[in-house]
Design a protein around this motif. Structure first.
Motif, PDB file in Angstrom:
ATOM      1  N   THR A  30      33.936  77.226   0.541  1.00  0.00           N
ATOM      2  CA  THR A  30      33.794  76.644  -0.805  1.00  0.00           C
ATOM      3  C   THR A  30      33.517  75.152  -0.745  1.00  0.00           C
ATOM      4  O   THR A  30      32.619  74.642  -1.428  1.00  0.00           O
ATOM      5  CB  THR A  30      35.072  76.892  -1.623  1.00  0.00           C
ATOM      6  N   VAL A  31      34.291  74.437   0.069  1.00  0.00           N
ATOM      7  CA  VAL A  31      34.125  72.983   0.180  1.00  0.00           C
ATOM      8  C   VAL A  31      32.744  72.642   0.741  1.00  0.00           C
ATOM      9  O   VAL A  31      32.060  71.740   0.241  1.00  0.00           O
ATOM     10  CB  VAL A  31      35.241  72.377   1.058  1.00  0.00           C
ATOM     11  N   VAL A  32      32.324  73.373   1.770  1.00  0.00           N
ATOM     12  CA  VAL A  32      31.007  73.119   2.373  1.00  0.00           C
ATOM     13  C   VAL A  32      29.895  73.370   1.365  1.00  0.00           C
ATOM     14  O   VAL A  32      28.950  72.571   1.246  1.00  0.00           O
ATOM     15  CB  VAL A  32      30.812  73.992   3.632  1.00  0.00           C
ATOM     16  N   ILE A 284      35.000  81.646  -6.753  1.00  0.00           N
ATOM     17  CA  ILE A 284      34.205  80.728  -5.936  1.00  0.00           C
ATOM     18  C   ILE A 284      35.110  79.898  -5.029  1.00  0.00           C
ATOM     19  O   ILE A 284      34.750  79.572  -3.896  1.00  0.00           O
ATOM     20  CB  ILE A 284      33.367  79.807  -6.849  1.00  0.00           C
ATOM     21  N   GLY A 285      36.309  79.589  -5.520  1.00  0.00           N
ATOM     22  CA  GLY A 285      37.265  78.814  -4.733  1.00  0.00           C
ATOM     23  C   GLY A 285      37.970  79.602  -3.651  1.00  0.00           C
ATOM     24  O   GLY A 285      38.808  79.043  -2.933  1.00  0.00           O
ATOM     25  N   GLY A 286      37.678  80.905  -3.544  1.00  0.00           N
ATOM     26  CA  GLY A 286      38.250  81.685  -2.450  1.00  0.00           C
ATOM     27  C   GLY A 286      39.415  82.572  -2.818  1.00  0.00           C
ATOM     28  O   GLY A 286      40.038  83.170  -1.933  1.00  0.00           O
ATOM     29  N   MET A 288      40.967  85.904  -3.901  1.00  0.00           N
ATOM     30  CA  MET A 288      40.509  87.287  -3.836  1.00  0.00           C
ATOM     31  C   MET A 288      40.910  88.041  -5.092  1.00  0.00           C
ATOM     32  O   MET A 288      42.043  87.910  -5.577  1.00  0.00           O
ATOM     33  CB  MET A 288      41.108  87.976  -2.613  1.00  0.00           C
ATOM     34  N   LEU A 289      39.999  88.847  -5.613  1.00  0.00           N
ATOM     35  CA  LEU A 289      40.297  89.686  -6.773  1.00  0.00           C
ATOM     36  C   LEU A 289      41.379  90.709  -6.455  1.00  0.00           C
ATOM     37  O   LEU A 289      42.091  91.160  -7.363  1.00  0.00           O
ATOM     38  CB  LEU A 289      39.025  90.404  -7.236  1.00  0.00           C
ATOM     39  N   THR A 290      41.506  91.078  -5.208  1.00  0.00           N
ATOM     40  CA  THR A 290      42.502  92.068  -4.801  1.00  0.00           C
ATOM     41  C   THR A 290      43.891  91.464  -4.618  1.00  0.00           C
ATOM     42  O   THR A 290      44.865  92.191  -4.416  1.00  0.00           O
ATOM     43  CB  THR A 290      42.070  92.736  -3.488  1.00  0.00           C
ATOM     44  N   GLY A 291      43.998  90.131  -4.681  1.00  0.00           N
ATOM     45  CA  GLY A 291      45.284  89.470  -4.564  1.00  0.00           C
ATOM     46  C   GLY A 291      45.654  89.111  -3.140  1.00  0.00           C
ATOM     47  O   GLY A 291      45.055  89.607  -2.175  1.00  0.00           O
ATOM     48  N   GLY A 292      46.654  88.240  -3.003  1.00  0.00           N
ATOM     49  CA  GLY A 292      47.192  87.897  -1.697  1.00  0.00           C
ATOM     50  C   GLY A 292      46.498  86.776  -0.961  1.00  0.00           C
ATOM     51  O   GLY A 292      47.008  86.281   0.036  1.00  0.00           O
ATOM     52  N   VAL A 293      45.317  86.345  -1.434  1.00  0.00           N
ATOM     53  CA  VAL A 293      44.552  85.288  -0.767  1.00  0.00           C
ATOM     54  C   VAL A 293      44.039  84.319  -1.827  1.00  0.00           C
ATOM     55  O   VAL A 293      43.489  84.746  -2.841  1.00  0.00           O
ATOM     56  CB  VAL A 293      43.359  85.851   0.040  1.00  0.00           C
ATOM     57  N   GLY A 294      44.204  83.030  -1.577  1.00  0.00           N
ATOM     58  CA  GLY A 294      43.714  82.028  -2.511  1.00  0.00           C
ATOM     59  C   GLY A 294      44.302  80.670  -2.218  1.00  0.00           C
ATOM     60  O   GLY A 294      45.264  80.545  -1.454  1.00  0.00           O
ATOM     61  N   ASN A 295      43.731  79.655  -2.816  1.00  0.00           N
ATOM     62  CA  ASN A 295      44.151  78.280  -2.562  1.00  0.00           C
ATOM     63  C   ASN A 295      43.792  77.428  -3.771  1.00  0.00           C
ATOM     64  O   ASN A 295      42.670  77.497  -4.271  1.00  0.00           O
ATOM     65  CB  ASN A 295      43.465  77.748  -1.300  1.00  0.00           C
ATOM     66  N   ILE A 296      44.741  76.631  -4.242  1.00  0.00           N
ATOM     67  CA  ILE A 296      44.521  75.811  -5.428  1.00  0.00           C
ATOM     68  C   ILE A 296      43.444  74.747  -5.172  1.00  0.00           C
ATOM     69  O   ILE A 296      42.646  74.437  -6.060  1.00  0.00           O
ATOM     70  CB  ILE A 296      45.828  75.142  -5.883  1.00  0.00           C
ATOM     71  N   ILE A 297      43.423  74.193  -3.965  1.00  0.00           N
ATOM     72  CA  ILE A 297      42.369  73.222  -3.641  1.00  0.00           C
ATOM     73  C   ILE A 297      41.003  73.894  -3.711  1.00  0.00           C
ATOM     74  O   ILE A 297      40.016  73.311  -4.174  1.00  0.00           O
ATOM     75  CB  ILE A 297      42.598  72.621  -2.235  1.00  0.00           C
ATOM     76  N   PHE A 301      37.711  72.926  -6.105  1.00  0.00           N
ATOM     77  CA  PHE A 301      36.316  72.810  -5.675  1.00  0.00           C
ATOM     78  C   PHE A 301      35.444  73.899  -6.304  1.00  0.00           C
ATOM     79  O   PHE A 301      34.236  73.711  -6.471  1.00  0.00           O
ATOM     80  CB  PHE A 301      36.222  72.852  -4.151  1.00  0.00           C
ATOM     81  N   GLY A 302      36.048  75.016  -6.657  1.00  0.00           N
ATOM     82  CA  GLY A 302      35.310  76.053  -7.359  1.00  0.00           C
ATOM     83  C   GLY A 302      34.844  75.584  -8.723  1.00  0.00           C
ATOM     84  O   GLY A 302      33.700  75.832  -9.130  1.00  0.00           O
ATOM     85  N   VAL A 303      35.725  74.882  -9.437  1.00  0.00           N
ATOM     86  CA  VAL A 303      35.343  74.306 -10.740  1.00  0.00           C
ATOM     87  C   VAL A 303      34.239  73.275 -10.564  1.00  0.00           C
ATOM     88  O   VAL A 303      33.258  73.255 -11.318  1.00  0.00           O
ATOM     89  CB  VAL A 303      36.569  73.672 -11.428  1.00  0.00           C
ATOM     90  N   LEU A 304      34.387  72.411  -9.562  1.00  0.00           N
ATOM     91  CA  LEU A 304      33.369  71.391  -9.307  1.00  0.00           C
ATOM     92  C   LEU A 304      32.028  72.027  -8.951  1.00  0.00           C
ATOM     93  O   LEU A 304      30.975  71.562  -9.408  1.00  0.00           O
ATOM     94  CB  LEU A 304      33.823  70.462  -8.169  1.00  0.00           C
ATOM     95  N   SER A 305      32.063  73.091  -8.145  1.00  0.00           N
ATOM     96  CA  SER A 305      30.824  73.769  -7.756  1.00  0.00           C
ATOM     97  C   SER A 305      30.147  74.405  -8.964  1.00  0.00           C
ATOM     98  O   SER A 305      28.923  74.312  -9.137  1.00  0.00           O
ATOM     99  CB  SER A 305      31.118  74.849  -6.703  1.00  0.00           C
ATOM    100  N   LEU A 306      30.945  75.042  -9.811  1.00  0.00           N
ATOM    101  CA  LEU A 306      30.404  75.686 -11.010  1.00  0.00           C
ATOM    102  C   LEU A 306      29.750  74.665 -11.926  1.00  0.00           C
ATOM    103  O   LEU A 306      28.642  74.876 -12.426  1.00  0.00           O
ATOM    104  CB  LEU A 306      31.523  76.416 -11.744  1.00  0.00           C
TER     105      LEU A 306
END
Length: 352
Positions: A30-32, A284-286, A288-297, A301-306
Motif C-alpha cells: 500500500t505504501v509503495v 486498499i490499506g491491506g 482483509m475482508l475475511t478478518g484477522g489481517v489489517g493495519n491502521i497505518i 495510506f489507503g485513504v491517501l491513495s484513494l
C-alpha cells in the motif's frame, strides 16, 4: 497429551506470525503504491502536485474519512463490517447544525451530541451483532437507513451554519512553517492544515498503538482470524465483537463532527458514499475482508491513495464521475487480487 499441546501451541504461534507477516506485506504494498502514484503525478502532471499544500489539502478534505476508515478497519479486522458510518456522519452534521443555529448552542455541547450519536449506534449495533448474533451487514444496513431517515426528520433543508463560535473554529488554520509557496501573483502563501487533521492523526496513532500493543487489539486479530480458535484460547468473542462495533460507532461520531467542521453545513445528502470509501480505503490499506489481517497505518495510506487517484483523474481532464469510479474500481480489484494471492499463500503454508 503434552505432544498434542505442543503442536497446538506451535500452530498458534505460526498462525500469529503469519498474520503479522501478511499485515506487514500488505502495508508495504500500500505504501509503495501510494508513493509511486504521488511521485508519478508530480513528475508527469506537475502543477499543484509539486506544492506541499496539495498533499496537505488531501489531509484537510479527507480527515473525516481517515477517522471513519480507522473504525471500519477495526470492525473488519474483527471479522465484521459497518455500512452505517456515512449515515451517522450525516446525522451528526445535521443535528449539530440545527443545535448551533436554531437552538443557539455552543461548540462543546455539539461535540458531545456527536459523541452521543456515535456511541448510541455503536452500543445498539454492537449488541445486536455480538449478543444476538445477527449478521453485521444486515444490522448496519438498518442502521444506515435509520440514520439517513433521522437526518431528514431533524431537518429537511440544507443550510450553512452561521454560529460565530463554530465559524471561528471552522476557519482556524494551523500553519506549517517552511512549506508555503508563491502564488501566481508573487505572494507567498503559508501552508496549513485544519484542526480536523490533527484529530485524524491522533486517532491513527492511538488505534495503531492499541492494535499493535494492547490485549484488546490482539483479541480483535484473534477473533477475526478464527473465532472458534479464539474462544478455545479463552477470549470472550462476543465482548470483543461488541467492542469493535462500539469503537467504530464512536469513531463515526468523531468523524462526523470533523466532517461537519470541514463542510460547515447540515444537509440530508452529506457524507453520501462515505461508508463505501471507508471500506475501499481499508481494503486498499491491506485490511482483509475475511478478518484477522489489517493495519491502521495501511488504512491511512489507503485513504491517501484513494484521494490521490481521484485527484490524478481530475487533473488529467477526466472530470466526469464515471472515470473516478472506474479508476477506484480498478484499484480495488488490484488490491483484492493481491489479498487473494496472500490468502492462497497462507493456506499453502498452513497445509504444508
Amino acid at each position: 497429551m503434552s505432544t498434542e499441546k505442543t503442536q497446538n501451541t506451535k500452530k498458534r504461534i505460526s498462525s500469529k506470525f503469519q498474520n503479522m507477516t501478511d499485515t506487514n506485506l500488505l502495508l508495504t504494498i500500500t505504501v509503495v503504491v501510494f508513493f509511486v502514484m504521488y511521485i508519478g503525478a508530480m513528475i508527469f502532471q506537475g502543477g499543484a502536485f509539486l506544492r506541499p499544500q496539495a498533499f496537505l489539502n488531501i489531509l484537510n478534505s479527507q480527515a473525516a474519512l481517515i477517522i471513519a476508515a480507522c473504525g471500519m478497519s477495526i470492525v473488519m479486522i474483527a471479522g465484521g463490517i459497518d455500512i452505517s458510518v456515512g449515515g451517522m456522519a450525516a446525522l451528526v452534521s445535521m443535528s449539530c447544525a440545527v443545535y448551533l443555529d436554531y437552538k443557539g448552542g455552543n461548540v462543546f455541547v455539539s461535540l458531545l451530541i456527536a459523541l452521543a450519536i456515535g456511541l448510541a449506534f455503536g452500543l445498539v449495533q454492537g449488541a445486536l451483532v455480538a449478543y444476538l448474533e445477527i449478521q453485521p451487514f444486515i444490522v448496519t444496513l438498518a442502521g444506515m437507513f435509520f440514520a439517513r431517515g433521522m437526518t431528514t426528520i431533524v431537518n429537511t433543508e440544507p443550510f450553512n451554519v452561521q454560529n460565530e463560535q463554530f465559524v471561528a473554529l471552522k476557519n482556524a488554520r494551523i500553519v506549517i512553517p517552511g512549506l508555503g509557496s508563491t502564488n501566481r501573483n508573487g505572494v507567498y502563501v503559508d501552508a496549513y492544515i485544519e484542526i480536523g487533521v490533527v484529530v485524524a492523526l491522533l486517532v491513527v496513532i492511538f488505534f495503531f498503538c492499541l492494535l499493535r500493543w494492547s490485549k484488546l487489539g490482539r483479541r480483535f486479530y484473534a477473533v477475526g482470524g478464527n473465532s472458534q480458535s479464539a474462544l478455545m484460547l479463552g477470549i470472550n468473542v462476543k465482548r470483543t465483537k461488541f467492542y469493535a462495533h462500539l469503537i467504530c460507532g464512536l469513531l463515526a461520531g468523531i468523524g462526523g463532527f470533523v466532517y461537519f467542521l470541514h463542510i460547515g453545513s447540515g444537509s440530508p445528502s452529506h457524507a453520501m458514499g462515505m461508508e463505501m470509501n471507508a471500506i475501499a480505503s481499508s481494503i486498499i490499506g491491506g485490511t482483509m475482508l475475511t478478518g484477522g489481517v489489517g493495519n491502521i497505518i495501511g488504512t491511512f495510506f489507503g485513504v491517501l491513495s484513494l484521494s490521490t487517484i481521484q485527484n490524478i483523474v481530475s487533473s488529467a481532464g477526466l472530470g466526469e464521475a464515471w472515470w473516478t469510479g472506474i479508476t477506484v474500481a480498478a484499484m480495488l480489484c488490484l488490491f483484492l487480487v493481491i489479498q487473494s494471492v496472500v490468502m492462497a499463500r497462507k493456506k499453502k503454508i498452513i497445509k504444508g
